[in-house]
Design an enzyme around this catalytic site. Structure first.
Site, PDB file in Angstrom:
ATOM      1  CE  LYS A 300      -4.029  -1.711   2.585  1.00  0.00           C
ATOM      2  NZ  LYS A 300      -4.988  -1.548   1.482  1.00  0.00           N
ATOM      3  NE  ARG A 374     -10.922  -9.586  -2.377  1.00  0.00           N
ATOM      4  CZ  ARG A 374     -11.237  -8.690  -3.289  1.00  0.00           C
ATOM      5  NH1 ARG A 374     -11.609  -9.065  -4.500  1.00  0.00           N
ATOM      6  NH2 ARG A 374     -11.202  -7.404  -3.009  1.00  0.00           N
TER       7      ARG A 374
END
Ligand code: BES
Ligand code: MN
Ligand code: ZN
Length: 529
Positions: A300, A374
């Site tokens: 990130k 996920r």
């Protein structure tokens, strides 16, 4: 930072419910409300005004106080005026027609903070004044819900996260006691129960805030597992913690893939609360618990990366909800599944292009290592199948796209069962954590087809929240399932009436309200601390 400062430390406020009137209450502050633009004071405010020589009415008349939402005026009581409190805090509720539980929560939190700011240590509020403003609520539970809202919002508004400040300015300022005043003693029991529920729900939320505000060098997967064991010990629920070797044995390749870049060992936590009939299928809650999300190899950007210590809000909310369910003695069976790991880059980290074999047996091509939530939820949802859930709900800070779609005022919901989604929307409306549905049409599944594996972990930018949910649905089996995306609401950039800057603790209130509604009635017969 290795010392484990106890989460949930001594900031408790005593909460008392009793029959009484504001003008007789010896507190540092009494809080009364006023609706916007009305010329006359009502309820407790007018009783106080009669003894204060019309000084509250004078505020209205002068136009200095009009009652717009969350406007505050503080009036000191002079000796001999016949009001036992030190001061009156007048707070605006907005227009009478628009008064709601949410407005009441905000006004209460604002008044509680204003009382603290002027050094009050105790404050009192009348409960029945609000009943006539909230005639839209069912009569049978109106006072319960109002009392709950008052207590809950006071706890939430007064929350501060200060454990790491060593040079605190306002050390002395803390509210130690809140009194909820009941004018008709017939309502005492109902108000008492509402206040207790408010306390339990409020404390569940501050518990989530604490877990999320503590930095990731303190709240590790191991810390979460220990916290779950502590909750289990205190509340008498069953707790299982799977360590890496056990996860390997079961074949949890998806969460293990995420964990392999980190030096912190992953933990897979299961809590089982049996409050319902034997053999009744449980509600299973699965909470994303990434104690820090750096993005992994798909790193990130640095801006705001520190907020990713709160990428465990879903898991914390699930833990808080099961804890609250035991305190409320909810008559239902409940299982919490908390897959916990860090997402870090490193020599052992998964790479884009890697293929993982999940617990379900389905293979997953990792396109972006930052779509890690996920992956851990895939194994969490698969594991949940073994409990044959009556309803399966996962909650996760899953997608930045959810912030783009909904801003900061709604939780995203998607799933395979409209009634379950409806239940979550109803619960959200009632508790103040609102939920908005996004579609999960088959067309979206095209985006997560992989050339090399059964599915890939990203579907590109369009509809990011939806393709994430589409991915999850593949691991929900044939369960009645819904997914809550709280990436939009888990962190607040600014202070609001009862939401502080930083971790909001979102999810706990929603899950508890959902469970209470499911347990059929928000007021089970017996309660415990
Ligand atoms: N934890 C983040 C999502 C997030 C973003 C939470 C902002 C709170 C605030 C999640 O793991 C993530 O990184 N998602 C990616 C998915 C993408 C790579 C498909 C995202 O949303 O950018
Ligand atoms: Mn991520
Ligand atoms: Zn994440």
């Amino acid at each position: 930072m290795k010392e484990h400062s106890p989460v949930y430390d001594g900031r408790m406020m005593d909460i008392t419910v009793r029959s009484g009137r504001v003008e007789e209450e010896a507190a540092d502050a009494v809080v009364v409300m006023h609706c916007e633009g009305e010329p006359r004071l009502t309820g407790g405010a007018s009783a106080l005004d009669a003894r204060l020589n019309g000084r509250l009415a004078a505020l209205l008349k002068s136009g200095e106080f009009t009652g717009t939402p969350n406007q505050v005026s503080i009036v000191h009581v002079a000796p001999g005026e016949g009001v036992r409190a030190k001061r009156v805090v007048l707070v605006g509720l907005g227009k009478r027609k628009e008064v709601s539980l949410e407005k009441l929560r905000q006004a209460t939190a604002t008044a509680a903070k204003a009382s603290r700011a002027v050094g009050a240590v105790s404050f009192a509020m009348p409960v029945q004044d609000h009943a006539e403003l909230l005639t839209g609520l069912p009569a049978a539970s109106r006072l319960h819900d109002i009392a709950q809202a008052l207590v809950e919002s006071a706890i939430l508004g007064l929350y501060e996260f200060t454990v790491y400040h060593t040079e605190r300015k306002d050390e002395a300022k803390a509210i130690r006691r809140m009194t909820v005043l009941v004018s008709d003693s017939n309502a005492l029991a109902q108000v008492q129960q509402g206040a207790e529920q408010g306390q339990i729900v409020g404390e569940a939320t501050t518990y989530v805030r604490d877990l999320c505000n503590h930095p990731a060098n303190v709240v590790t997967p191991t810390y979460i597992a220990n916290e779950a064991k502590k909750v289990a010990r205190e509340r008498g629920v069953r707790c299982t913690v799977l360590d890496r070797p056990q996860m390997e044995k079961l074949g949890m390749g998806a969460i293990l893939g995420v964990a392999q870049g980190s030096h912190e060992p992953p933990k897979f936590v299961i809590l089982e609360y049996r409050g319902g009939p034997r053999g009744e299928r449980p509600v299973v809650l699965v909470g994303k618990t990434i104690t820090f999300d750096s993005g992994g190899i798909s790193l990130k950007p640095a801006d705001n990366m520190e907020q990713m210590k709160a990428d465990m809000t879903g898991g914390a909310a699930v833990l808080a909800a099961i804890r609250a369910a035991t305190r409320l003695r909810l008559p239902l069976n409940l299982v919490a599944v908390i897959p916990a790991t860090e997402n870090m880059p490193g020599g052992h980290a998964i790479r884009p292009g890697d293929v993982l074999r999940s617990l379900s047996g389905k293979t997953i091509e990792v396109i972006n290592t930052d779509a890690e939530g996920r992956l851990i939820l895939a194994d969490g949802l698969t594991y949940a199948q073994r409990f044959k859930p009556a309803a399966l709900v996962d909650i996760a800070t899953l997608t930045g796209a959810c912030v783009v779609a909904l801003g900061n005022h709604a939780i995203g919901v998607l799933g395979n069962n409209e009634p379950l989604i409806g239940e979550l929307k109803d619960a959200g409306e009632r508790c103040g954590e609102r939920v908005w549905q996004l579609p999960l049409w088959e067309e979206y599944y095209e985006q997560i087809k992989s050339d090399v594996a059964d599915v890939k972990n990203t579907g590109g930018r369009p509809g990011g929240t939806i393709t994430a949910a589409a991915f999850l649905s593949k691991f929900a089996g044939d369960a009645v399932w819904a997914h809550l995306d709280i990436a939009s609401t888990d962190w607040s950039e600014r202070e609001r009436a009862y939401i502080p800057k930083g971790a909001t603790g979102v999810g706990a209130r929603l899950l508890i309200q959902f469970l209470c509604n499911r347990a059929d009635g928000t007021r089970p017969a017996t309660r415990s601390r």
